[in-house]
Design an enzyme around this catalytic site. Sequence first.
Site, mmCIF file in Angstrom:
data_model
loop_
_atom_site.group_PDB
_atom_site.id
_atom_site.type_symbol
_atom_site.label_atom_id
_atom_site.label_comp_id
_atom_site.label_asym_id
_atom_site.label_seq_id
_atom_site.Cartn_x
_atom_site.Cartn_y
_atom_site.Cartn_z
ATOM 1 N N HIS A 472 0.822 -1.212 0.000
ATOM 2 C CA HIS A 472 0.000 0.000 0.000
ATOM 3 C C HIS A 472 0.854 1.259 0.000
ATOM 4 O O HIS A 472 0.459 2.279 -0.574
ATOM 5 C CB HIS A 472 -0.938 -0.021 1.207
ATOM 6 C CG HIS A 472 -2.072 -0.971 1.039
ATOM 7 N ND1 HIS A 472 -2.774 -1.497 2.096
ATOM 8 C CD2 HIS A 472 -2.641 -1.512 -0.068
ATOM 9 C CE1 HIS A 472 -3.719 -2.309 1.654
ATOM 10 N NE2 HIS A 472 -3.652 -2.336 0.343
ATOM 11 N N ARG A 579 -16.610 16.095 -14.176
ATOM 12 C CA ARG A 579 -17.022 14.749 -14.568
ATOM 13 C C ARG A 579 -17.698 14.087 -13.369
ATOM 14 O O ARG A 579 -17.028 13.579 -12.481
ATOM 15 C CB ARG A 579 -15.818 13.933 -15.016
ATOM 16 C CG ARG A 579 -15.022 14.549 -16.172
ATOM 17 C CD ARG A 579 -13.869 13.629 -16.554
ATOM 18 N NE ARG A 579 -13.023 14.192 -17.585
ATOM 19 C CZ ARG A 579 -11.926 14.915 -17.346
ATOM 20 N NH1 ARG A 579 -11.560 15.142 -16.099
ATOM 21 N NH2 ARG A 579 -11.212 15.394 -18.341
ATOM 22 N N ARG A 616 -21.314 18.185 -15.684
ATOM 23 C CA ARG A 616 -21.864 17.305 -16.715
ATOM 24 C C ARG A 616 -22.639 16.186 -16.028
ATOM 25 O O ARG A 616 -22.149 15.550 -15.103
ATOM 26 C CB ARG A 616 -20.739 16.703 -17.558
ATOM 27 C CG ARG A 616 -21.244 15.796 -18.686
ATOM 28 C CD ARG A 616 -20.103 15.263 -19.537
ATOM 29 N NE ARG A 616 -19.263 14.324 -18.797
ATOM 30 C CZ ARG A 616 -18.089 13.855 -19.247
ATOM 31 N NH1 ARG A 616 -17.635 14.267 -20.421
ATOM 32 N NH2 ARG A 616 -17.391 13.000 -18.535
ATOM 33 N N GLU A 710 -20.645 16.804 -29.389
ATOM 34 C CA GLU A 710 -19.764 15.654 -29.567
ATOM 35 C C GLU A 710 -20.100 14.840 -30.804
ATOM 36 O O GLU A 710 -19.352 13.931 -31.158
ATOM 37 C CB GLU A 710 -19.864 14.743 -28.338
ATOM 38 C CG GLU A 710 -19.424 15.407 -27.044
ATOM 39 C CD GLU A 710 -19.718 14.535 -25.834
ATOM 40 O OE1 GLU A 710 -18.779 13.887 -25.359
ATOM 41 O OE2 GLU A 710 -20.877 14.513 -25.387
ATOM 42 N N ASN A 733 -12.665 14.967 -28.330
ATOM 43 C CA ASN A 733 -12.302 13.549 -28.423
ATOM 44 C C ASN A 733 -13.399 12.756 -29.139
ATOM 45 O O ASN A 733 -13.146 12.032 -30.109
ATOM 46 C CB ASN A 733 -12.064 12.975 -27.026
ATOM 47 C CG ASN A 733 -10.956 13.689 -26.284
ATOM 48 O OD1 ASN A 733 -10.157 14.401 -26.886
ATOM 49 N ND2 ASN A 733 -10.906 13.520 -24.983
ATOM 50 N N ASP A 734 -14.632 12.883 -28.641
ATOM 51 C CA ASP A 734 -15.736 12.156 -29.271
ATOM 52 C C ASP A 734 -16.122 12.775 -30.604
ATOM 53 O O ASP A 734 -16.471 12.058 -31.554
ATOM 54 C CB ASP A 734 -16.954 12.125 -28.346
ATOM 55 C CG ASP A 734 -16.881 10.965 -27.364
ATOM 56 O OD1 ASP A 734 -16.251 9.944 -27.691
ATOM 57 O OD2 ASP A 734 -17.454 11.078 -26.269
ATOM 58 N N CYS A 781 -13.732 21.451 -24.180
ATOM 59 C CA CYS A 781 -13.285 20.723 -22.988
ATOM 60 C C CYS A 781 -12.574 19.430 -23.340
ATOM 61 O O CYS A 781 -12.200 18.665 -22.460
ATOM 62 C CB CYS A 781 -14.459 20.438 -22.051
ATOM 63 S SG CYS A 781 -15.727 19.354 -22.743
#
Length: 853
Positions: A472, A579, A616, A710, A733-734, A781
């Site tokens: 850990h 997000r 979002r 998008e 991106n999309d 974004c």
Amino acid sequence: MAKKELHLLAPLSGPLIPLSDIPDPTFSQKMVGDGVSIDPIDETLVAPCDGVVTLLHKAHHALTIKTPEGVEVLIHIGLETVGLKGAGFTAKIQEGDAVRAGQALIAFDAAYLAEHAASLLTQMVITNGEQVVAYHAADGNAEAGKTVALTLELAESTASANTISRDDKAESDEIIVLNPQGLHARPTAVLAAAAKHFHSDIRLVKGEKSVNAKSVVAVMGLDVQRHDRISLTASGPDADAAIAEISHMIRTGLGESLHGGPQDAKPPAPKSDFHPTKAESRRSENPDVLLGVAASPGLVAGTVFHLRQEEMATAEQGRGAQEEASALLAALAGAKSDLGELQKKLRLNADTGKAAIFAAHQELLEDPELLEMAQTGIAQGQSAAFAWKKAFTNQAETLSRLNNELLAARAADINDVGRRVLTLLSGGASQTAEIPAGSILIAEDLGPSDTARLDRAKVLGFCTTGGSATSHASILARSIGIAAIAAIDERALALPNGASVVLNGDTGELRQNPSEQELARVRDLQAETERRRQEEQAVAATPAVTPDGHRIKVVANIGSLSEAEESVSLGGEGVGLLRSEFLFLQRAEAPSEDEQGEVYAAIAQALGGERDLVVRTLDVGGDKPLAYLPMAAEINPFLGVRGIRINLLDAHLLRVQVRAILRAAPFTHLHIMFPMVSSIEELREGRAVVLEEQKNLGVAENVAIGIMIEVPSAAMLAAGLAKEADFFSIGTNDLTQYTLAIDRGHPKLAPFASPLHPGVLHMIKRTVEGAHSQGKWVGVCGGLAGEIPAVPLLIGLGVDELSVSVSAIPSVKAAARRYALADCQTLARQALAVMTVAEVRALLADFSSTHNA
């Protein structure tokens, strides 16, 4: 109806855990059956009862035993272990073998599984629960082959009172199975659960074999692999409906992605039986190089500082058993409360991995064996501090002596939580040495609490003679960005404080007596990076204004409270994308309205009243399903139910989230943004939900409602959508993958999915023109906003806001200040006039060299 009991012994030693707490909906939702889970501390699975092995999976990670009573007991070692294809497992029995309770069944390499599987949690479930009247799962720690882990109340077998009508018969067409690992435990459980919803007798057929589709064991016994051809038959009153639904589920993956890796890919070879957890396991021929295990990446030059655990003095004699027992209970309660608050803070910051580590520590506080040892000492007249210290150190030493990385890491956890309680029993805070700046720490071991408290401004890296890459402490080092080496050569303990060393966390090497040239090279790299960072951060709070007076707003993409706070310190002018998925993922049930509302409000308050917060709504889909929101797998999830589509299909989930988001309205300029909008109808329906909930809650503050651009349809309809949306944010991106029809994750085509493609740039330009025609603003974004060479291009295209990763804020603002708007607009016109990505990149390179000269 008469009942009798069947007692099933623990197949492994370790803590018993309710199935509902397992981070896998196949088991937590009891799709396979009811039972219990074990977090193992040994490496040999034993039979929980007498019986016959009716199924041994070819990957040797799971088997089924049928008891004399006819109960089918499935034992599944670990989570996501089927993909290992047998690596790390050794079967000691075969199908058809008769076994006795306590007999060894499967040996496994726990250290290898800890590295390559999702979890070691092992499930024991009953797959034919029709015979079971009640389940009684034990709790606490179990000993393999001795502790009763699960007690079943069985009904005497009786003839079914309900006779199934077999007048209606149906059969499916041939089905080709596309699941990457075939029909292993998870998809089989989904299949069986679906089949049980129908009254008909449903059979799954492969070749000449036909089995009951409602039986997990029977279906797994068919060994259905990817590309195998199967079919379904059904007899009963709802045969047609059963065939239609279940055949569709099989064709679409039974909840699994059908886009797995190459099927002939072999998993990594398991490690040898020897696990290097001690320093002597690696020695370099170069006396100036001390070797260990690479635990956290990074190359740093600094000076040695030894961090030694101060021995806490404890009086052996107690003040009376009752008083000492009360003191121990109070300290345990205090430690549990501290760990609970720490977990709450970490989860608020979306640090779920760290939170899980300290949740495990909280469980250790209730370990029966540890408590019993301490209580025995107190009963014999010892003080609570002495008895507790003796108990946890003895248990930790026992584990650390075992040659096993997994158990060695648990020893460090026991020491860590033990010291936490001991500190409270001693009546004060633990003493921490003052660490000088530029230090590379050397220690025998560091607990998770020690690592979490490290000051990154002073500590460049650390080396421990104990531990491993999977401990850990190593996990936390990676999460906070500190270079680290575990299991370093013990000669490191002899290095003098203040000695110059170079630590390479990528290779697991610590170099002593480095040359001046080497030190200078490493330090120059560190200094150059730091100098640039400081220069940009020094002016980060200054607005991003071009030389000719045009302002660009630079905001942050975030997924936690800590990122919101950091964005403000780095000059962020708000949040352009929160997000919200971080609240919904990796859990067995949806977050409540109160839990969500607390996080949104905290983030809004961290930003201050003058900054925008764009939240979002939940953006998930078939490619990343939620355990508590069952969705059929889709052949192409990127063209399926995702974004606003899932929001509108589950109105309750959406309304709960919207109400929670609205709680942030009093603290910020609140914006609610819907993802993946492709039509005006979707915008209107989502907007109506927000307005209705806003009215119901009496939220007086103005709340902006916008959408992400998008998909090409939204870009093409931008002018019309802007009449009803308050703002746009372009997800490059999309937008790139949908415009170019290239899956951004495709192994061969992904390099061609560039947001600098002229077609994508025209989509951005059309979106900007449509929004500005209605007086609305546009942000970006997606990843393109954070690419420094693209900043002048986006400014020239008319984008009003750039939303980037937190760390990129200062550099993006610095880039925006360099170029005049008129020059940026000229660059944009040139980029829109060419036809290839290469030409666009050449324009950007030429623009940068010309204007930065």
